[in-house]
Motif scaffolding. Structure first.
Motif, mmCIF file in Angstrom:
data_model
loop_
_atom_site.group_PDB
_atom_site.id
_atom_site.type_symbol
_atom_site.label_atom_id
_atom_site.label_comp_id
_atom_site.label_asym_id
_atom_site.label_seq_id
_atom_site.Cartn_x
_atom_site.Cartn_y
_atom_site.Cartn_z
ATOM 1 N N ALA A 174 99.527 -59.196 -29.565
ATOM 2 C CA ALA A 174 100.049 -60.565 -29.498
ATOM 3 C C ALA A 174 101.271 -60.729 -30.393
ATOM 4 O O ALA A 174 102.208 -61.459 -30.054
ATOM 5 C CB ALA A 174 98.960 -61.557 -29.898
ATOM 6 N N TRP A 175 101.273 -60.029 -31.521
ATOM 7 C CA TRP A 175 102.423 -60.102 -32.428
ATOM 8 C C TRP A 175 103.650 -59.472 -31.773
ATOM 9 O O TRP A 175 104.745 -60.030 -31.811
ATOM 10 C CB TRP A 175 102.086 -59.420 -33.744
ATOM 11 C CG TRP A 175 103.102 -59.626 -34.833
ATOM 12 C CD1 TRP A 175 104.066 -60.593 -34.894
ATOM 13 C CD2 TRP A 175 103.252 -58.858 -36.018
ATOM 14 N NE1 TRP A 175 104.791 -60.475 -36.048
ATOM 15 C CE2 TRP A 175 104.313 -59.413 -36.763
ATOM 16 C CE3 TRP A 175 102.576 -57.758 -36.536
ATOM 17 C CZ2 TRP A 175 104.717 -58.898 -37.983
ATOM 18 C CZ3 TRP A 175 102.982 -57.256 -37.757
ATOM 19 C CH2 TRP A 175 104.044 -57.818 -38.469
ATOM 20 N N VAL A 176 103.450 -58.321 -31.154
ATOM 21 C CA VAL A 176 104.564 -57.670 -30.450
ATOM 22 C C VAL A 176 105.077 -58.591 -29.346
ATOM 23 O O VAL A 176 106.290 -58.776 -29.183
ATOM 24 C CB VAL A 176 104.131 -56.295 -29.890
ATOM 25 C CG1 VAL A 176 105.177 -55.732 -28.941
ATOM 26 C CG2 VAL A 176 103.847 -55.322 -31.027
ATOM 27 N N TYR A 177 104.164 -59.191 -28.597
ATOM 28 C CA TYR A 177 104.559 -60.137 -27.550
ATOM 29 C C TYR A 177 105.387 -61.273 -28.139
ATOM 30 O O TYR A 177 106.430 -61.653 -27.594
ATOM 31 C CB TYR A 177 103.318 -60.695 -26.846
ATOM 32 C CG TYR A 177 103.592 -61.948 -26.051
ATOM 33 C CD1 TYR A 177 104.132 -61.877 -24.770
ATOM 34 C CD2 TYR A 177 103.339 -63.207 -26.589
ATOM 35 C CE1 TYR A 177 104.403 -63.023 -24.045
ATOM 36 C CE2 TYR A 177 103.601 -64.355 -25.875
ATOM 37 C CZ TYR A 177 104.136 -64.262 -24.605
ATOM 38 O OH TYR A 177 104.408 -65.405 -23.894
ATOM 39 N N LYS A 178 104.924 -61.819 -29.251
ATOM 40 C CA LYS A 178 105.611 -62.962 -29.866
ATOM 41 C C LYS A 178 106.998 -62.564 -30.365
ATOM 42 O O LYS A 178 107.956 -63.330 -30.222
ATOM 43 C CB LYS A 178 104.754 -63.517 -31.015
ATOM 44 C CG LYS A 178 105.146 -64.880 -31.460
ATOM 45 C CD LYS A 178 104.869 -65.905 -30.383
ATOM 46 C CE LYS A 178 105.327 -67.266 -30.832
ATOM 47 N NZ LYS A 178 105.237 -68.268 -29.790
ATOM 48 N N ILE A 179 107.117 -61.368 -30.919
ATOM 49 C CA ILE A 179 108.428 -60.893 -31.383
ATOM 50 C C ILE A 179 109.377 -60.733 -30.203
ATOM 51 O O ILE A 179 110.523 -61.202 -30.234
ATOM 52 C CB ILE A 179 108.284 -59.569 -32.165
ATOM 53 C CG1 ILE A 179 107.573 -59.821 -33.496
ATOM 54 C CG2 ILE A 179 109.645 -58.925 -32.399
ATOM 55 C CD1 ILE A 179 107.173 -58.555 -34.232
#
Length: 185
Positions: A174-179
């Motif tokens: 989810a963090w990678v997606y958000k970045i």
């Protein structure tokens, strides 16, 4: 004096254990204590059923509180920053690095879920959707266990390692997606 039958029953039920002759109390062997040590020491003053109910009520209260707060706050249209409406400071990681932190968009996601907008919630923070659903499920399961007996905690212990890995993998994804989502704006 307590009967030996009670001591055996207490030992078998897990609420007490026999004091071993070689056991030490504050560094002294039991045989050298200035008082006669009981042959059974109680470990658990509270009945297991009462403990289970308290655990379940705690899970229910926490889940209800989180969902209620999420329902009361209006989600930010930007996909991040809803937590500021609760009086919390802005994300310092985002401010310093211009990259969203792993939880950026989480409150917005929860607010969207509480308002019945799962797609907007997913766009704000995919892990927020998973955590919201897990929180609601935990609250409902605890409600069932409140009447049925047992706790969600005991059931979850079987899957603890896998769930832990899944949580961290989901959070990282989810963090990678958000970045990526933030960089593409």
């Amino acid at each position: 004096m307590e009967s030996s039958a009670w001591r055996v029953d207490a030992f078998k039920s897990g609420h007490a254990y026999p004091l071993q002759p070689q056991a030490e109390v504050r560094g002294l062997p039991v045989s050298q204590l200035p008082f006669s040590a009981p042959s059974v020491v109680r470990l658990d003053p509270m009945q297991p059923v009462t403990q289970d109910r308290l655990v379940n009520l705690t899970f229910i209260a926490i889940a209800a509180l989180l969902v209620t707060i999420s329902a009361l706050v209006t989600p930010s249209p930007t996909g991040m920053g809803t937590h500021e409406r609760l009086g919390l400071p802005p994300c310092m990681f985002l401010k310093w690095t211009h990259i969203p932190c792993f939880s950026c968009g989480m409150t917005t996601s929860w607010a969207h879920m509480a308002h019945g907008h799962p797609w907007q919630a997913f766009k704000a923070q995919p892990m927020g959707v998973a955590l919201f659903v897990a929180t609601v499920a935990a609250g409902l399961a605890s409600l069932v266990y409140l009447f049925k007996g047992g706790t969600l905690e005991r059931r979850f212990n079987r899957y603890g390692k896998r769930a832990n890995i899944g949580f961290w993998a989901g959070l990282l994804g989810a963090w990678v997606y958000k970045i990526v989502e933030t960089c593409l704006k």
